[in-house]
Structures are given as structure tokens and as C-alpha cells.
Design an enzyme around this catalytic site. Structure first.
Site, mmCIF file in Angstrom:
data_model
loop_
_atom_site.group_PDB
_atom_site.id
_atom_site.type_symbol
_atom_site.label_atom_id
_atom_site.label_comp_id
_atom_site.label_asym_id
_atom_site.label_seq_id
_atom_site.Cartn_x
_atom_site.Cartn_y
_atom_site.Cartn_z
ATOM 1 N N ASP A 72 0.877 -1.172 0.000
ATOM 2 C CA ASP A 72 0.000 0.000 0.000
ATOM 3 C C ASP A 72 0.917 1.226 0.000
ATOM 4 O O ASP A 72 1.458 1.602 1.032
ATOM 5 C CB ASP A 72 -0.900 -0.003 1.239
ATOM 6 N N GLU A 126 -1.220 -1.228 -4.943
ATOM 7 C CA GLU A 126 -2.456 -0.487 -5.176
ATOM 8 C C GLU A 126 -2.217 0.615 -6.199
ATOM 9 O O GLU A 126 -1.219 1.322 -6.150
ATOM 10 C CB GLU A 126 -2.959 0.111 -3.867
ATOM 11 N N ASP A 145 -2.386 0.832 7.350
ATOM 12 C CA ASP A 145 -1.650 0.694 6.092
ATOM 13 C C ASP A 145 -1.241 -0.765 5.852
ATOM 14 O O ASP A 145 -1.271 -1.254 4.727
ATOM 15 C CB ASP A 145 -0.418 1.604 6.085
#
Length: 168
Positions: free
Chosen positions: A7, A66, A138
Site C-alpha cells: 500500500d 495499489e 496501512d
């Protein structure tokens, strides 16, 4: 297959490693890389170094990152893009294949709806990886990205394909 989910973030880069074996997912590790330094170059170098250490320690077979979404703050989007470049560069340096997923795809895969809240993502990650100790939001997102990759082709055609093969 061992999958590293990432992420991207300039301050906090979440990461999570899972194993996908015959349709079963297990947690390996997760955490957050915190950028160090005051200027952008030092912060990016810090993330690169920390993510490189994770690659060395956990030796993933695949990575998933992502996708960046564009928001109203152009400077913020650009900085996120630079952190995302580190997230793509490091696995590429190890010749690890990388999947990229939009946040809505990750949420739909893990939670069942594309506009799920962070708390819902965290809850469903805990349901799919029983007993996991998550290092923060996260890291939870990174684990969700890894789970998404396992379902969408990252683990020998994805978990759905593995289930179809097992039931055939």
C-alpha cells in the site's frame, strides 16, 4: 505462492506477506515502512531501502501494488506517485511479477463492496487470516491487496481457479 502486498505512501508504506497454497491463505508477516529524512529524495531512498530489506527477508514470488487514484491535491497525488514508483521498482529489481489493483477492486474482492470503509477492510482481512496481528491500517490495506492478488490470478490463476480445479 508467497505474495507481497504493498500500500504505497510517502510517509507510511504498508506491506503484508501472505502464502497462497491450494486455495488456502495464511499470514506470513506485515508492517509499515516509515520514511525517514526531511527532503523527498532521502524519504524515497529510505522507503527503497526498507522495502528492499523486506524483499530479501521474505522472498515473495509475486507482488501486488495499489493503483494511485487522482485527488484534488495535485502535489499530493504526485508525491504518492513517487512512493508508488518505489513500490513498483523494488520488486522489479528482484524480477518479481507485479499486479496492480484499484482500491475499489481490492475492497470488492476482500469485503464484497467497492466502497467499503477501512474498518470493514481490516475486519475482513482478520477473518481471512485468522489470528493475524496487524501493524496498522496501512498494513491491513497491504494484506488486502495481497489477498486481492491471490484471488485475481496471482496464485497460479487465482484462488477461484484453484477451487474450480479442485472440484473438477
Amino acid at each position: 505462492m508467497r505474495i507481497l502486498g504493498i500500500d504505497p505512501g510517502l510517509r507510511n508504506l504498508g506491506w503484508g506477506v501472505i502464502e497462497a497454497v491450494q486455495g488456502r491463505l495464511t499470514h506470513v508477516a506485515n508492517g509499515v515502512c516509515h520514511s525517514e529524512g526531511t527532503d523527498l529524495a532521502r524519504r524515497l531512498l529510505s522507503l527503497h531501502s526498507q522495502l528492499s530489506d523486506i524483499m530479501t527477508q521474505y522472498a515473495p514470488d509475486a507482488a501486488a501494488v495499489e493503483q494511485t487514484f487522482v485527488n484534488k491535491d495535485g502535489a499530493g497525488t504526485l508525491k504518492l506517485g513517487q512512493a508508488r514508483a518505489i513500490a513498483l521498482l523494488v520488486p522489479a529489481q528482484w524480477s518479481v511479477p507485479i499486479g496492480e489493483y484499484y482500491p475499489n477492486t481490492v475492497k470488492k474482492t476482500v469485503v464484497g463492496v467497492g466502497h467499503a470503509a477501512k474498518a470493514q477492510v481490516d475486519h475482513m482481512v482478520r477473518m481471512q487470516l485468522p489470528g493475524v496481528e496487524i501493524a496498522g491500517p496501512d498494513a491491513a490495506d497491504a494484506l488486502a491487496i495481497a489477498i486481492c492478488h491471490a484471488h485475481h490470478g496471482g496464485a497460479a490463476g487465482g484462488l477461484a481457479a484453484a477451487v474450480r480445479r479442485a472440484s473438477a
